[in-house]
Design an enzyme around this catalytic site. Sequence first.
Site, PDB file in Angstrom:
ATOM      1  N   ALA A 298      44.574  54.679  38.966  1.00 47.80           N
ATOM      2  CA  ALA A 298      45.023  53.309  39.198  1.00 47.80           C
ATOM      3  C   ALA A 298      45.990  52.913  38.095  1.00 47.80           C
ATOM      4  O   ALA A 298      46.078  53.568  37.066  1.00 47.80           O
ATOM      5  CB  ALA A 298      43.827  52.361  39.212  1.00 47.80           C
TER       6      ALA A 298
ATOM      7  N   GLU B 158      50.550  57.524  26.446  1.00 47.51           N
ATOM      8  CA  GLU B 158      50.060  57.874  25.117  1.00 47.51           C
ATOM      9  C   GLU B 158      48.644  57.364  24.850  1.00 47.51           C
ATOM     10  O   GLU B 158      47.837  58.017  24.209  1.00 47.51           O
ATOM     11  CB  GLU B 158      51.024  57.318  24.065  1.00 47.51           C
ATOM     12  CG  GLU B 158      50.681  57.706  22.655  1.00 47.51           C
ATOM     13  CD  GLU B 158      51.692  57.162  21.675  1.00 47.51           C
ATOM     14  OE1 GLU B 158      51.452  56.054  21.143  1.00 47.51           O
ATOM     15  OE2 GLU B 158      52.719  57.838  21.453  1.00 47.51           O
TER      16      GLU B 158
END
Length: 186
Positions: free
Chosen positions: A78, A142
């Site tokens: 998602a 990240e």
Amino acid sequence: MSLGNEPSEILEQLLFYKGRKFNYEVIKLRLPNGVEGNWECIRHPGGALAVPVTREGKLVLVRQYRFTVQGRLLEFPAGTVESYEDPAETIKREIEEETGYRAGSWKSLGKFSLAPGYSDEYIYAFLAQDLEKLEIPPQQDEDEDIEVVLMSPEELEAAILAGEPIDAKSIASFMMARPYLKSIID
């Protein structure tokens, strides 16, 4: 019973904070029943979620570290809907980034309110089929700590019933997809 739109009257904005993923506000309102008071609300652009199913009938999920609960949750892929995106575009990007799969066909399962007591966020759920594994590994953000997990619908249902850590948007979307999963797998 119809749940129509009944907006409250905004009397005063008391606090507004603009965050990276969502905004927070405290507002003085008059509700449709005439009651006045101060309410807090998280303003969220919405999220898009995929229930991906392989040709072999396996669901593609992610086990993701979530700092808010200090642990890992099992979730369907998602992501947050960006201001320039339609939810269908968002999830097509997110499924590739998080799982390394691309879907050949998509079906909208609908949308639902995630936590209407304090947020205006809606989740747009999709069924993703005809998956192909991409040659390049997932390109996770990240700040994402993600492991891809394949499960049968029966294994996921057992995990839900056993109380394993699974987020609510994934459980709700799984329930929305179940009628389609039965026809795909049978």
